[in-house]
Design a protein around this motif. Structure first.
Motif: not given
Lengths: 306, 985
Positions: A272-281, A284-294
């Motif tokens: 969540g922090d990654l998506l909020r603080l570094y959305p353009g990296t 971010a895509t993988e973080a979003k997927t993982l966040l949804e998975t978990h």
């Protein structure tokens, strides 16, 4: 006529049709074709003006008077050089062999090819080519003229050691490297490698001690490794956050570590922090997927924080 | 034509209104943000120079033009000459006087009109220079009516007209004037940017900061590339305006947009200080992510200072170079104005204290707000290590300790607390709190003794601090945890004595009663807790105290009263977890009173989810049936348990009681059947660890002590094992084989080994009970198969690190490592054995081995310490102790410390005389050491004692001692007989 003066005249009289450039310590430069280059002399051919006579004139200058030589790109090389980090080891090998004798010379491209070649070997066949990659990185560390190349080669060496499973040596060398540099970029890389090494150690330790939580001897050791890895992963995120890509990489590493440790809430928080603080990296895509998975905690929250 | 000499003019100062706003800001936001505001005004302070005029030399006052004769006496030409000379010499007063008089006195004349037209603007400029803005405005307006006015002069005057209007408080006309100036691209470029900024500033002054920010944002792209310096100032002003307009989100957008340009800004300090303010705003609003984004982008003060100093050096270099070139005055003026701003900004920033610590603390607070305690603690860690001690660092250290405690990183919390002590020491205003947190962290980390000491230190150093009462209480609690009830009572008593008004008094009061109860002083406990309930209007521990009073009453065997109290409790607190224990006690009390049915009814009210109390109640009811000799009911009762709760740890116990009922009814076969039925049902389930006990208990139902029963059981187990193996029920086969080995071992300790070696193929250390797997691994070790034994022991430890059999594992792994020559590993395992198996009967044996390994690796000191500890080890046999003494003696003798060695040798044969071989060695070694000490007479006596003992004759030392006696007697004079001594005297 003194050689410098002679060269000085040449500099003003020759045209730039040729393609290697000799830079003298006097500050002057000379476009030519370098025929031979040793630690003592530079043999070169002066390229004539385009005219009816054509022809060349061969000259020699003591290496001591030369600051550095800039070799022109061979045909098609420039485009390849730009994309060397995506090239295969087969493609890179010939360039590395070609430039190797000039590895120690200022402005040589040898180290750049060597680093790319070793990285390609490691990428393609890590188990088999690890030792070869290691020797290339070592050669560059020992001989290269550029501090930047040496720093990259040291990082490459650490990665290779890790790929070869020699975490102990990798860790010792990484710590040494970290203590010797103030370059934030290098420190970030080294700390990341240390974190990865610790993460690997953690995995090994937990594999060997699946009931580590019950083991009074192993638990403290496990916690030390876990916390050290976590702190190292978080370092760029906390102290070099404007380097967004590496900060996000570290945060993603911390989240992965938390996930491995079964701390799903902590992992989710970090994605969540990654998506909020570094959305353009790129992370971010993988973080979003993982966040949804978990998306919901798979384990009941406990009061046992990391 | 105008040939103005380059003269200085003036510097515009902040308006009073602005100063007041700044002062208000200082009051509300503290010095840091007051500084922010002041920085913003710097661009105003360093205003643009007039066309073609020099920057003033600060140290040099304007050169006054020598005053001539009285102006009244001068003619028009003289006035003009004097006025122009004064103007050229920066003497605005002189110029104004002469030129104004010329215009007033002679301006109406036709022939003077051209001169008036030319000099009117100079009068206007003089008045501006003399800060006579009201008067200047009139002269400027009149000058601008001249259609032939020089365009450059017109440009200049239009700019200053706007300034005059602004200074006169005519904000709207001023803004219009600046707007017109900015809109006309024909105007002086440099002044246009100033006009732009002043236009926006006037919005702010009129309390329209949002409009100012919007305007600046909209215009930025028009000049950013061609005037980057002005653009960077506009960005600072835009950020300021967004903050003033309370548009933090838009301010954040400015920060995000401009962050990449920071290393090109001339006023980066202003920008970053505003970013810090913005971060603080987000923090206050609990918008933690936004706060982090702001605060992460702020440079540390050292970088800011380095950057600004480099900027100053760069500007100075450029000025130096440009001053040597022609036609560069305009650029030089601009550069000097910029230099002034940057220098002022730097100077102000250098005076700011705690910038870095304030920044770091805010960032840490933002992470703390997100409950990212690790992140917060790490930020504070870095800050505390690198920053000098200041009040912010002090507070941060305290917060850091709390963060580490939140994530249960106790050692880090302790380290942070120790750093606080080191850095701030007795001066630290939070030292008492820090000591308390440190003690808590140590307690949580199970370092109870260390925690106890820190609580004590807190009480000693801060006896009046509120934390002292808590510390005294916690000391008592720690004593209680360590079963030192007297110590606990003393500490609880001290809470009330030393801190009678503390909130902890009530806690201490309640726990005093509990401590009495733990000590078995039930009457005292009941009395104390009753008084406790009466002492407070709404006691904190009311429920607990009421329950404990009832329990104490039960423990005092006052059953009727106990039943009344427990039932009252259950009525008052229905569903409370205590009610299960209460029903169990009611059941016990009823049975104690012979009220069987009521007792059973109470037992049946204990809920299964309470597990322990539920099973207790079930088995107590079963036991009651036994006492009542209601055997069928008892059997039925336990059969129901086996059926309903097969996973219970008490399953084998229940099966045993079922079997017992059959045995009582003289039906041994049925007793056995319930065992076998249960085994058939659950014996192959590796998760049913209770099966181990059930298999181990089989011999009880097979006529214990009878050969016939033993054979029958062995046969039955063999059949089961074979069938299970054939059916690939390996867990069942393994258990059957192991049970068979147990029965076989009744015939001798090694009888079961073959069976264990046979079942090794089915062992899976991950799932099988360590009781079985350790036995199998031990058999492998005894049979010399070190490789398999090592693998098995390693895996058993891996999957069952807390198994009670871990002493055998560590000992075996140590033995194997020693056998393999890996001394370090062997020492490691033996040391772990020592740590984890202090109560093991094998401890003495292991310590001997450990000492041998220390000796072998040249670690004599560690070897002796280990041997000494063996002498103190409970359960070590006399033979082992005797051997230890001999080895200690030899160890000291080997180090030429014979004086110490002889003590151990003598202690051996004095205390352990029955071990003849060891005694012979000890006598001999002692004699040898005495000879080394040149105590030949004593050595002779020792040898003589050895040879005097008949039981030592078989040993090698005996003849050797006899030989030494002969030799020593030649040199040692015989002791005179007592009678001879007296005669000699």
């Amino acid at each position: 006529m003194r050689i410098a003066a002679f060269l000085s005249i040449l500099v003003t009289t020759t045209t730039l049709t040729a393609q290697d450039i000799i830079y003298l310590k006097t500050g002057e430069s000379l476009a030519c074709r370098v025929d031979a280059l040793t630690d003592n002399i530079v043999n070169f051919s002066l390229l004539s003006n385009a005219g009816t006579a054509g022809g060349t004139a061969r000259r020699t200058v003591p290496a001591v008077q030369v600051d550095y030589v800039e070799f022109d790109f061979q045909e098609g090389e420039e485009a390849f050089f730009e994309k060397r980090n995506a090239a295969t080891s087969d493609q890179l090998k010939s360039w590395w062999d070609y430039y190797l004798p000039h590895l120690h010379r200022p402005r040589s491209r040898a180290a750049a090819y060597g680093i790319a070649f070793a990285a390609a070997l490691l990428r393609e066949i890590p188990d088999i080519a690890g030792t070869r990659a290691l020797s290339i990185f070592d050669r560059i560390i020992e001989r290269a003229w550029s501090a930047d190349d040496i720093a990259l080669a040291k990082q490459g060496r650490l990665r290779t050691l890790m790929a070869l499973g020699d975490l102990e040596t990798a860790t010792v060398e990484a710590r040494l490297l970290a203590s010797q540099t103030e370059d934030p970029g290098l420190l970030i890389e080294v700390n990341y490698l240390l974190a990865m090494a610790d993460f690997q150690k953690l995995k090994t330790l937990q594999e060997e001690h699946p009931r580590w939580e019950e083991d009074d001897e192993v638990r403290p050791e496990r916690n030390v490794i876990y916390h050290r890895a976590l702190d190292q992963f978080l370092w760029p995120h906390l102290f070099h956050a404007t380097r967004e890509e590496v900060a996000a990489r570290g945060l993603a590493g911390a989240a992965g570590l938390s996930l491995f440790a079964g701390e799903i809430d902590a992992a989710r928080a970090r994605w969540g922090d990654l998506l909020r603080l570094y959305p353009g990296t790129t992370f971010a895509t993988e973080a979003k997927t993982l966040l949804e998975t978990h998306s919901s905690p798979t384990t009941a929250p406990t009061d046992k924080a990391p | 034509m105008h040939h103005f000499r380059q003269v200085s003019l003036f510097r515009l100062r902040p308006t009073e209104d602005f100063c007041l706003v700044s002062a208000g800001f200082l009051l509300t936001h503290g010095p840091m943000f007051g500084f922010t505001k002041l920085l913003l005004l710097l661009w105003l302070i360093a205003g643009p120079p007039l066309l073609g005029q020099d920057e003033p030399e600060p140290a040099v006052a304007p050169a006054p033009v020598p005053t001539g004769p009285d102006l009244e006496a001068e003619g028009p030409a003289q006035l003009l000459e004097r006025g122009r000379a004064a103007f050229a010499a920066n003497d605005f007063a002189g110029a104004e006087g002469a030129l104004e008089k010329f215009i007033i006195d002679y301006g109406a004349a036709e022939e003077a009109k051209e001169a008036v037209r030319l000099h009117r603007p100079l009068v206007a400029i003089c008045k501006v220079g003399l800060k006579k803005f009201d008067e200047a405005l009139k002269w400027i307006d009149e000058s601008l009516t001249d259609p032939k006015i020089d365009p450059e002069l017109s440009d200049e005057l239009r700019f200053w007209r706007a300034i005059c209007l602004m200074t006169a408080g005519e904000l709207v006309p001023a803004q219009r004037a600046f707007g017109e100036y900015w809109a006309n691209e024909g105007h002086n470029a440099f002044k246009r940017y100033e006009a732009l900024l002043l236009f926006a500033t006037l919005y702010i002054q009129q309390d329209f900061p949002a409009e100012a920010a919007d305007f600046l944002e909209e215009q930025l792209s028009k000049y950013r590339d061609i005037a980057p310096e002005a653009a960077s100032r506009a960005v600072v002003l835009e950020l300021y305006a967004r903050l003033q307009a309370e548009q933090p989100d838009k301010a954040l957008a400015v920060l995000r947009r401009e962050h990449g340009n920071m290393d090109r800004m001339t006023q980066v300090i202003s920008f970053q200080t505003l970013a810090l303010q913005l971060g603080a705003t987000f923090l206050e609003k609990e918008q933690f992510y936004d706060a982090i984004i702001c605060l992460q982008r702020i440079w540390p003060s050292a970088r800011l200072l380095d950057y600004q100093k480099a900027k100053i050096a760069e500007i100075n270099d450029r000025i130096t170079v440009l001053e040597q070139r022609p036609n560069t005055q305009g650029i030089v003026f601009q550069l000097k104005a910029i230099l002034k701003r940057v220098e002022r900004e730097l100077e102000n920033f250098e005076a700011v204290e705690n910038f870095d610590s304030a920044l770091r603390l805010r960032l840490a607070m933002a992470y703390q707000g997100l409950e990212r305690y690790t992140e917060a603690a790490l930020i504070m860690e870095e800050m505390l290590v690198t920053m000098p001690a200041d009040p912010i660092v002090e507070k941060a250290t305290l917060a850091q300790i709390q963060c580490w405690m939140e994530v249960r990183r106790w050692p880090m919390a302790v380290t942070a607390a120790e750093r606080y002590e080191d850095v701030f020491g007795a001066d630290g205003p939070s030292l008492a709190t820090v000591l308390f947190l440190k003690a808590e962290a140590l307690r949580e980390d199970q370092q109870l003794n260390a925690a106890q000491l820190v609580y004590g230190e807190l009480v000693d150093r801060f006896p009046s601090d509120p934390f002292a009462a808590k510390a005294i209480f916690m000391q008592g609690f720690l004593y209680l945890q360590q079963d030192d009830n007297d110590g606990a009572l003393y500490q609880f008593d001290q809470v009330g004595r030393q801190h009678p008004k503390s909130g902890m008094v009530e806690d201490a009061d309640y726990w005093t009663g509990m401590t009495h109860s733990f000590s078995g002083l039930y009457a005292e406990a009941r009395e104390h807790l009753t008084a406790y309930l009466n002492r407070y209007d709404s006691p904190k521990y009311r429920k607990e105290a009421i329950f404990r009073i009832a329990v104490c009453t039960f423990s005092l065997a006052e059953y009727d009263e106990a039943i009344r109290l427990l039932e009252a409790f259950n009525t008052a607190f229905p569903g409370d977890p205590f009610t299960d224990e209460a029903y169990l006690l009611i059941g016990d009390a009823c049975l104690g009173d012979g009220r069987i049915e009521e007792g059973f009814a109470a037992y049946e009210k204990v809920r299964p989810e309470s597990v322990r109390f539920f099973e207790d109640a079930w088995f107590k009811k079963g036991n009651a049936y036994k006492l009542l000799e209601e055997v069928p009911k008892m059997r039925e009762h336990f059969e129901a348990f086996v059926t309903t709760y097969p996973a219970s740890a008490r399953l084998p116990e229940a099966v045993y009681w079922i079997g017992w009922t059959h045995t009582q009814e003289d039906e041994p076969e049925r007793a056995r059947r319930i065992y076998w039925e249960t085994i058939e049902k659950h014996g192959n389930d590796p998760d049913m660890s209770t099966m181990t006990d059930l298999f181990a208990g089989l011999s009880k139902v097979y006529l214990p002590g009878s050969e016939e029963g033993r054979e029958e059981l062995l046969t039955r187990l063999q059949i089961l094992k074979g069938r299970a193996a054939a059916e690939k029920q390996y867990t069942l086969a393994l258990r059957a084989g192991w049970a068979k080995s147990l029965v076989q071992e009744e015939g001798g300790p090694r009888s079961g080994r073959t069976e264990l070696l046979d079942i090794v193929k089915w062992v899976d250390p991950k799932v099988h009970d360590p009781v079985i797997t350790i036995a199998v691994a031990g058999a492998m070790l005894e049979s010399g198969n070190l490789l398999t034994a090592k693998e098995l022991f390693t895996n058993i430890r891996k999957w069952h690190p807390r198994t009670p059999g871990r002493d055998r594992i560590y000992q075996a792994l140590g033995d194997i490592a020693a056998e393999e020559g890996d001394t370090a590993k062997a020492i490691g395992f033996y040391t772990r054995f020592e740590r984890e198996s202090a109560a093991s009967l094998q401890l003495g044996e292991v310590r001997l081995k450990l000492a041998s390994l220390y000796d072998a690796t040249g670690k004599s000191r560690e070897a002796r310490e280990t041997l000494e500890s063996t002498l103190e080890t409970a359960g070590v046999t006399a033979a082992t102790k005797a051997e230890v003494l001999l080895r200690l003696g030899h160890s000291h003798a080997g180090s030429d410390d014979h004086a110490k060695a002889i003590v151990y040798f003598e202690r051996l044969y004095v205390a352990y005389g029955k071990f003849a071989e060891l005694n012979a060695k000890a006598y001999w070694a002692r004699g040898q050491s005495l000879e080394k000490l040149q105590l030949d007479r004593e050595a002779l006596e020792t040898y003589e004692e050895l040879v005097a003992r008949e039981d030592l004759k078989p040993f090698d030392e005996f003849p050797k001692a006899a030989g030494r006696i002969v030799s020593l007697r030649r040199t040692v004079p015989a002791e005179p007989e007592p009678g001879q001594k007296e005669a000699a005297l």
